[in-house]
Design an enzyme around this catalytic site. Structure first.
Site, PDB file in Angstrom:
ATOM      1  N   ASP A  99       0.870  -1.171   0.000  1.00 49.95           N
ATOM      2  CA  ASP A  99       0.000   0.000   0.000  1.00 49.95           C
ATOM      3  C   ASP A  99       0.911   1.226   0.000  1.00 49.95           C
ATOM      4  O   ASP A  99       2.140   1.091   0.002  1.00 49.95           O
ATOM      5  CB  ASP A  99      -0.926   0.005   1.233  1.00 49.95           C
ATOM      6  N   VAL A 157       1.087   2.503  -7.037  1.00 51.01           N
ATOM      7  CA  VAL A 157       0.931   1.825  -8.326  1.00 51.01           C
ATOM      8  C   VAL A 157       0.922   2.799  -9.506  1.00 51.01           C
ATOM      9  O   VAL A 157       0.953   2.374 -10.659  1.00 51.01           O
ATOM     10  CB  VAL A 157      -0.331   0.942  -8.365  1.00 51.01           C
ATOM     11  N   ASN A 215      -5.507  -4.900  -6.320  1.00 50.68           N
ATOM     12  CA  ASN A 215      -6.655  -4.311  -5.635  1.00 50.68           C
ATOM     13  C   ASN A 215      -6.556  -2.804  -5.403  1.00 50.68           C
ATOM     14  O   ASN A 215      -7.560  -2.159  -5.130  1.00 50.68           O
ATOM     15  CB  ASN A 215      -6.831  -5.036  -4.283  1.00 50.68           C
ATOM     16  N   TYR A 252     -14.033   6.673 -13.467  1.00 52.32           N
ATOM     17  CA  TYR A 252     -14.022   5.399 -12.744  1.00 52.32           C
ATOM     18  C   TYR A 252     -14.575   4.272 -13.605  1.00 52.32           C
ATOM     19  O   TYR A 252     -13.984   3.179 -13.675  1.00 52.32           O
ATOM     20  CB  TYR A 252     -14.833   5.541 -11.458  1.00 52.32           C
ATOM     21  N   LYS A 295     -12.571   0.959 -14.814  1.00 49.39           N
ATOM     22  CA  LYS A 295     -12.975  -0.377 -14.408  1.00 49.39           C
ATOM     23  C   LYS A 295     -13.449  -1.216 -15.598  1.00 49.39           C
ATOM     24  O   LYS A 295     -13.222  -2.431 -15.638  1.00 49.39           O
ATOM     25  CB  LYS A 295     -14.059  -0.296 -13.332  1.00 49.39           C
ATOM     26  N   THR A 338     -17.307  -0.775   3.950  1.00 47.28           N
ATOM     27  CA  THR A 338     -15.951  -0.436   4.383  1.00 47.28           C
ATOM     28  C   THR A 338     -15.969   0.965   4.987  1.00 47.28           C
ATOM     29  O   THR A 338     -16.976   1.686   4.890  1.00 47.28           O
ATOM     30  CB  THR A 338     -14.971  -0.456   3.192  1.00 47.28           C
TER      31      THR A 338
END
Length: 250
Positions: free
Chosen positions: A36, A64, A90, A155, A159, A190
């Site tokens: 992370d 990333v 992820n 987004y 995706k 979450t």
């Protein structure tokens, strides 16, 4: 133990779905690299899991959006653990803005993390996987990878790209012993949703025929299945984990 002895990388692993995936893999016998951002709580969380699971969890920071950092992550994992058997791609970010107001820099940043970042990790991981003749990559897509939603142009573009890129990577890897799949979560309970007011939360829940939001461990379980040998004949698939959200949508 379904992944005993496997060496597995989870990006975006310090919280939410990623953290749940890290722990499920540890429970099932894997050695796990949690990755992370350096600014995340990854160091402390990996330390706690490492103590709980007999020295099988290691934190490696990575953004990333950086090719240099991604390549260093995979090289570091190979140096520490000897191989890369599985990857949960992820790491990702959100963003909402009407298309007519979307600034270039915001749009491209979401693509850079959510699509190009997934590609960077996959590209780097494929090299040791091809060399060892085996491996599995699971890319985290979304229900918004298969249909649209207002305010999410960047987004959904990212995706949707992840879903179709997964198919291409699966075709390239099949003859080399590498499987590549994606997961499409619905809305998952979450901390990212914790600030929503009750009316909006109930509205999200109502979109899921099962009648609730998903739990991080339910997405983690789907990843665990796909990365395990139980899914040895599955590649190029997009597994929706969405409580029926997309079932009535074309």
């Amino acid at each position: 133990m379904r992944v005993k002895g496997k060496k597995i990388l989870v990006t975006g692993g310090a919280s939410g779905i990623g953290l749940a995936a890290v722990e499920r893999c540890l429970q099932e016998g894997a050695d796990v690299v949690m990755s992370d951002l350096a600014s995340s709580e990854g160091v402390s969380r990996a330390k706690a899991l490492d103590a709980k699971y007999q020295g099988r969890c290691l934190f490696m920071p990575c953004n990333v959006a950086s090719t240099v950092e991604v390549n260093a992550l995979i090289d570091g994992m190979v140096a520490e653990l000897g191989r890369v058997d599985g990857v949960f791609n992820n790491a990702g970010i959100g963003g909402i803005c009407p298309a007519e107001d979307y600034p270039d820099e915001d749009f491209t940043h979401i693509l850079d993390v959510n699509l190009t970042g997934v590609f960077r990790v996959a590209r780097a991981a494929l090299k040791p996987m091809y060399a060892q003749g085996s491996g599995c990559i699971v890319n985290c897509a979304s229900i918004l990878g298969v249909f649209g939603q207002s305010g999410t142009a960047a987004y959904t573009a990212a995706k949707g790209g992840v879903v179709n890129m997964t198919r291409t990577l699966a075709l390239e890897g099949a003859s080399k012993g590498v499987r590549v799949n994606s997961i499409g979560p619905g809305y998952i309970d979450t901390p990212l949703l914790a600030g929503l007011d009750e009316q909006l939360m109930q509205g999200l829940i109502s979109l899921h025929p099962i009648g609730r939001l998903g739990r991080p461990e339910e997405v983690a379980n789907a990843f665990l299945f796909l990365v395990s040998d139980e899914a040895s004949f599955i590649t190029g698939a997009n597994l929706l984990v969405d409580g029926g959200f997309t079932a009535g949508k074309s």
